[in-house]
Write a protein that holds these residues in place. Structure first.
Motif, mmCIF file in Angstrom:
data_model
loop_
_atom_site.group_PDB
_atom_site.id
_atom_site.type_symbol
_atom_site.label_atom_id
_atom_site.label_comp_id
_atom_site.label_asym_id
_atom_site.label_seq_id
_atom_site.Cartn_x
_atom_site.Cartn_y
_atom_site.Cartn_z
ATOM 1 N N ASP A 127 0.846 -1.182 0.000
ATOM 2 C CA ASP A 127 0.000 0.000 0.000
ATOM 3 C C ASP A 127 0.885 1.236 0.000
ATOM 4 O O ASP A 127 2.105 1.153 0.045
ATOM 5 N N GLY A 128 0.247 2.398 -0.085
ATOM 6 C CA GLY A 128 0.980 3.642 -0.108
ATOM 7 C C GLY A 128 1.043 4.249 -1.490
ATOM 8 O O GLY A 128 0.758 3.591 -2.500
ATOM 9 N N PRO A 129 1.444 5.520 -1.554
ATOM 10 C CA PRO A 129 1.452 6.227 -2.844
ATOM 11 C C PRO A 129 2.459 5.690 -3.846
ATOM 12 O O PRO A 129 2.304 5.930 -5.048
ATOM 13 N N SER A 130 3.512 4.980 -3.375
ATOM 14 C CA SER A 130 4.516 4.441 -4.304
ATOM 15 C C SER A 130 4.341 2.948 -4.520
ATOM 16 O O SER A 130 5.288 2.243 -4.891
ATOM 17 N N ALA A 131 3.152 2.436 -4.280
ATOM 18 C CA ALA A 131 2.920 0.995 -4.412
ATOM 19 C C ALA A 131 3.178 0.527 -5.836
ATOM 20 O O ALA A 131 3.694 -0.573 -6.061
ATOM 21 N N SER A 132 2.819 1.353 -6.829
ATOM 22 C CA SER A 132 3.019 0.940 -8.223
ATOM 23 C C SER A 132 4.501 0.775 -8.546
ATOM 24 O O SER A 132 4.882 -0.110 -9.325
ATOM 25 N N ILE A 133 5.340 1.615 -7.960
ATOM 26 C CA ILE A 133 6.792 1.484 -8.186
ATOM 27 C C ILE A 133 7.282 0.165 -7.618
ATOM 28 O O ILE A 133 8.096 -0.540 -8.242
ATOM 29 N N LEU B 274 -2.076 -9.954 -2.666
ATOM 30 C CA LEU B 274 -3.503 -10.047 -2.384
ATOM 31 C C LEU B 274 -4.140 -8.671 -2.513
ATOM 32 O O LEU B 274 -3.481 -7.635 -2.382
ATOM 33 N N ASP B 275 -5.409 -8.683 -2.722
ATOM 34 C CA ASP B 275 -6.160 -7.437 -2.808
ATOM 35 C C ASP B 275 -6.276 -6.830 -1.405
ATOM 36 O O ASP B 275 -6.864 -7.429 -0.507
ATOM 37 N N GLY B 276 -5.693 -5.670 -1.251
ATOM 38 C CA GLY B 276 -5.681 -5.056 0.076
ATOM 39 C C GLY B 276 -6.732 -4.003 0.287
ATOM 40 O O GLY B 276 -6.722 -3.324 1.324
ATOM 41 N N SER B 277 -7.659 -3.851 -0.630
ATOM 42 C CA SER B 277 -8.646 -2.778 -0.501
ATOM 43 C C SER B 277 -9.584 -2.987 0.683
ATOM 44 O O SER B 277 -10.054 -2.027 1.290
ATOM 45 N N GLN B 278 -9.861 -4.249 1.004
ATOM 46 C CA GLN B 278 -10.780 -4.538 2.091
ATOM 47 C C GLN B 278 -10.074 -5.188 3.279
ATOM 48 O O GLN B 278 -10.724 -5.798 4.122
ATOM 49 N N ARG B 279 -8.768 -5.054 3.332
ATOM 50 C CA ARG B 279 -8.007 -5.748 4.377
ATOM 51 C C ARG B 279 -7.202 -4.751 5.214
ATOM 52 O O ARG B 279 -6.677 -3.767 4.692
ATOM 53 N N ASP B 280 -7.110 -5.032 6.498
ATOM 54 C CA ASP B 280 -6.178 -4.334 7.373
ATOM 55 C C ASP B 280 -4.860 -5.100 7.311
ATOM 56 O O ASP B 280 -4.781 -6.256 7.738
ATOM 57 N N ALA B 281 -3.816 -4.478 6.738
ATOM 58 C CA ALA B 281 -2.564 -5.192 6.492
ATOM 59 C C ALA B 281 -1.944 -5.711 7.786
ATOM 60 O O ALA B 281 -1.451 -6.846 7.841
ATOM 61 N N ALA C 263 -0.741 -10.380 11.251
ATOM 62 C CA ALA C 263 -0.840 -11.023 12.566
ATOM 63 C C ALA C 263 -1.616 -12.335 12.490
ATOM 64 O O ALA C 263 -1.271 -13.309 13.178
ATOM 65 N N ASP C 264 -2.655 -12.395 11.642
ATOM 66 C CA ASP C 264 -3.477 -13.603 11.523
ATOM 67 C C ASP C 264 -2.875 -14.652 10.597
ATOM 68 O O ASP C 264 -3.447 -15.737 10.446
ATOM 69 N N GLY C 265 -1.774 -14.339 9.930
ATOM 70 C CA GLY C 265 -1.121 -15.308 9.056
ATOM 71 C C GLY C 265 -1.697 -15.377 7.662
ATOM 72 O O GLY C 265 -1.364 -16.303 6.906
ATOM 73 N N GLU C 266 -2.562 -14.444 7.290
ATOM 74 C CA GLU C 266 -3.107 -14.448 5.933
ATOM 75 C C GLU C 266 -2.040 -14.076 4.906
ATOM 76 O O GLU C 266 -2.107 -14.496 3.750
ATOM 77 N N PHE D 292 4.155 -11.037 4.555
ATOM 78 C CA PHE D 292 4.743 -9.735 4.868
ATOM 79 C C PHE D 292 3.882 -8.647 4.253
ATOM 80 O O PHE D 292 2.970 -8.917 3.454
ATOM 81 N N TRP D 293 4.186 -7.418 4.631
ATOM 82 C CA TRP D 293 3.394 -6.275 4.215
ATOM 83 C C TRP D 293 4.350 -5.149 3.858
ATOM 84 O O TRP D 293 5.294 -4.864 4.616
ATOM 85 N N VAL D 294 4.138 -4.545 2.695
ATOM 86 C CA VAL D 294 5.010 -3.484 2.192
ATOM 87 C C VAL D 294 4.252 -2.168 2.243
ATOM 88 O O VAL D 294 3.178 -2.032 1.641
ATOM 89 N N SER D 295 4.799 -1.222 2.972
ATOM 90 C CA SER D 295 4.234 0.120 3.037
ATOM 91 C C SER D 295 5.193 1.065 2.320
ATOM 92 O O SER D 295 6.385 1.112 2.633
#
Length: 660
Positions: A61-67, A84-91, A96-99, A102-105
């Motif tokens: 997520d974030g403004p530079s996600a496309s880069i 994964l589609d992060g539009s409806q997810r809290d990263a 934490a739940d193992g879905e 890792f998460w890139v901000s």
């Protein structure tokens, strides 16, 4: 000699009839290495296959996600990742739940304050306690770096740069240690711990059957009524358990070599070349005094127990005391060319590591062997002498003139109770771990010591005033404390400074100790209360009050040294043991010569208080400061000695003093 051989043969025949003893002394040592290696190889291969076949899920997520997506798409291993589609997810919740692994901000250009503000910043969040999360985040980072480098290469080539970045400033490293030496170093770090563990497990079974079990069954008294001398009987038991310890050592060392030689297990080539027959024979020679030392310690422990079950309780602190020195081989800064050469078991653990790594510092290896062999000889002689006592070698619980309470029984039992208390504190420190706060750790430790003191005073009907020496000293004692306590802190700092080349303390250990003892944002008054006042009161009541009185049957020198050693052990720190035990020697001397606990409490509080508030100012004392501190300490000890008082014996409490 004929009688001794016959007794030893009888002991060994009885052991051979015991399935439990055979399993602990023969089967377990023979099986441990192949089981460890096979399980290790299986787990490693399964882990590698799992990591290679894994598809790493992530969110960006974030403004530079496309880069970030463009960089990943250009990486050679981009197929290893799925976004994964992060539009409806809290990263954070998904991680934490193992879905996801890792998460890139990502931050837009201009939001990067750490380096060039014109470049975007990517923060990768992961869970280091999960293999897939840790491995996936590292692979993602490498993918971005490789993609970024490729883009740089292309840009430079377009602008006519004469060479590539990968060909600029080439660095070549060469490892001068052979693969066998590197493998030997890894093996040397834990082989002593495994060997000592098996010696303790197998030897404890044999020792329990040999003395504690016979006392419980009542068969030992039958031997005592024969014409065999007590020394011969004890010597036979000592020799039989030593033979068992040597057998465990031989089985463990040679089983690994034999399994490899016969092809029963497949060892890595580097490990196979490390475990030559010559090295195995040398290791056996080095471990002989270790086996003898542990055999004597186990036999003595069994002798102090009245039953088989009680022996199992006593073995726990002995296990820890035997295993702790073997950890010296795992310490990065520990060296055989240090004061550790004088520490039994620890010295030979370091020597074994050097031998397996291809080195042989012969003078220090020989010195280590001699030191540990000397300790084993001394303990064997001590065990033979102590086991000659009627109260230890028979199942009689009390001497005829003694009852279940009172000072005499208290003196007999104090070391047993001390071992139990130490085991409780040690277990608690393991369970709480390094994450437990300072207040939590100290509160538990102090509560256990105070509760143990009150319980033992009540259990043995002891008068608190006489037992704990709660009486006012002569006025000169206060002057001695005010002169000696600061001098002792300076001398301790000088001792640490002088011994640092021989007993280096790793920087990580200092940092961890600093963070544990001095948590950030803790008020000074709270640190003084927790680290100076409370330890001075609680520890003096237990160690120089209760424990020192319980050791009253020994000589003053023995009481001082034994109480100081236990004081050092209770602090659960290898690097703090010597300075803590040294402080214990001074405090025990203060109590014995002044006849009062209060000067030791003040000395302890001043010592810790200076350490809390003025440690940096005295950590590197000058020569002049050391001279003045030496004179101050000499004056303090002289004042105490000139004002010494006759020691008052602990008495059973009167009805008005009974602890309820």
């Amino acid at each position: 000699m004929t009688v001794l051989r016959a007794l030893v043969a009888c002991e060994l025949r009885q052991l051979l009839r015991s399935p439990r003893a055979l399993f602990a002394a023969v089967a377990l040592p023979a099986l441990v290495w192949p089981l460890m290696l096979l399980i290790s190889q299986f787990v490693t291969s399964q882990q590698e296959e799992r990591l290679e076949a894994a598809k790493y899920l992530f969110l960006v997520d974030g403004p530079s996600a496309s880069i970030a997506r463009e960089l990943l798409a250009a990486a050679p291993n981009h197929d290893d990742f799925d976004e994964l589609d992060g539009s409806q997810r809290d990263a954070a919740r998904a991680l934490a739940d193992g879905e996801i692994q890792f998460w890139v901000s990502s931050l837009a250009a201009g939001g990067n304050e750490a380096s060039d503000p014109s470049l975007p910043l990517f923060r990768v969040y992961f869970r280091a306690d999960r293999d897939l999360s840790r491995e996936g985040s590292e692979r993602f980072r490498r993918a971005l770096v490789e993609s970024r480098n490729e883009i740089r290469e292309n840009l430079l080539a377009e602008r006519g740069f004469p060479t590539t970045l990968s060909a600029t400033g080439l660095i070549e490293t060469r490892d001068l240690a052979s693969a066998a030496e590197s493998m030997g170093l890894q093996l040397g770090r834990f082989i002593s711990t495994i060997l000592v563990s098996l010696l303790m497990v197998g030897g404890s079974v044999v020792a329990s059957d040999s003395l504690a079990g016979e006392k419980e069954r009542g068969t030992l008294e039958t031997l005592l009524t024969t014409a065999v001398s007590r020394t011969t009987l004890v010597g036979a038991k000592q020799l039989s358990i030593f033979i068992v310890a040597i057998s465990i050592t031989v089985v463990q060392l040679f089983s690994l070599w034999l399994y490899q030689a016969l092809g029963v297990i497949s060892l890595p080539g580097d490990l196979a070349s490390t475990l030559t027959s010559g090295r195995i024979a040398l290791l056996l020679l080095l471990y002989l005094p270790v086996a003898a030392l542990i055999a004597s310690a186990l036999l003595l422990t069994s002798a102090y127990a009245k039953s088989y079950k009680e022996a199992q309780l006593f073995y726990f602190p002995v296990f820890v005391l035997a295993l702790a020195p073997t950890l010296a081989a795992a310490l990065p800064a520990a060296s055989l060319r240090s004061i550790l050469v004088l520490v039994p078991i620890a010295n030979l653990s370091l020597a074994v590591k050097e031998v397996l790594a291809g080195g042989l510092d012969l003078p220090f290896v020989v010195a280590s062997w001699v030191v540990t062999a000397g300790a084993a000889t001394w303990l064997a002689a001590l065990s033979v002498r102590l086991l000659g006592r009627e109260s230890l070698i028979t199942s009689v619980e009390f001497e005829p003139e003694q009852g279940p309470t009172g000072p005499n029984r208290f003196r007999r039992d104090i070391l047993r109770w001390t071992g139990v208390i130490w085991a409780i504190l040690l277990t608690a420190s393991f369970l709480m771990g390094a994450d437990a706060g300072l207040i939590t750790q100290l509160s538990f430790n102090f509560s256990v010591l105070i509760a143990a003191t009150l319980f033992l005073l009540h259990r043995y009907r002891l008068g608190p005033r006489a037992t704990l020496r709660l009486r006012l000293p002569k006025p000169s004692s206060w002057t001695a404390v005010l002169l000696g306590a600061p001098s002792g802190v300076v001398l301790a700092a000088g001792l640490v400074q002088g011994t640092s080349p021989f007993l280096p303390i790793p920087e990580e250990a200092l940092v961890q100790l600093q963070s544990t003892l001095f948590p950030p944002d803790t008020p000074a008054w709270r640190l003084f209360l927790l680290l100076a006042v409370l330890p001075a009161v609680v520890e003096e009541i237990f160690f120089r009050g209760l424990l020192l009185s319980g050791l009253g049957a020994r000589t003053p020198a023995q009481r001082i040294l034994l109480s100081a050693l236990l004081f050092g052990l209770f602090h659960m720190s290898f690097f703090r043991f010597l300075p803590t035990a040294g402080l214990g020697v001074l405090l025990a001397f203060v109590v014995l010569v002044s006849g009062s606990l209060f000067p030791a409490v003040l000395w302890h509080a001043i010592h810790n208080g200076i350490g809390v508030f003025a440690a940096e100012g005295i950590e590197d004392p000058s020569g002049r400061a050391l001279v003045l501190a030496t004179l101050g300490m000499a004056g303090a000890l002289l004042l105490l000695w000139k004002g010494r008082v006759r020691e008052e014996e602990p008495r059973a409490s009167a009805s008005s003093e009974t602890i309820s």
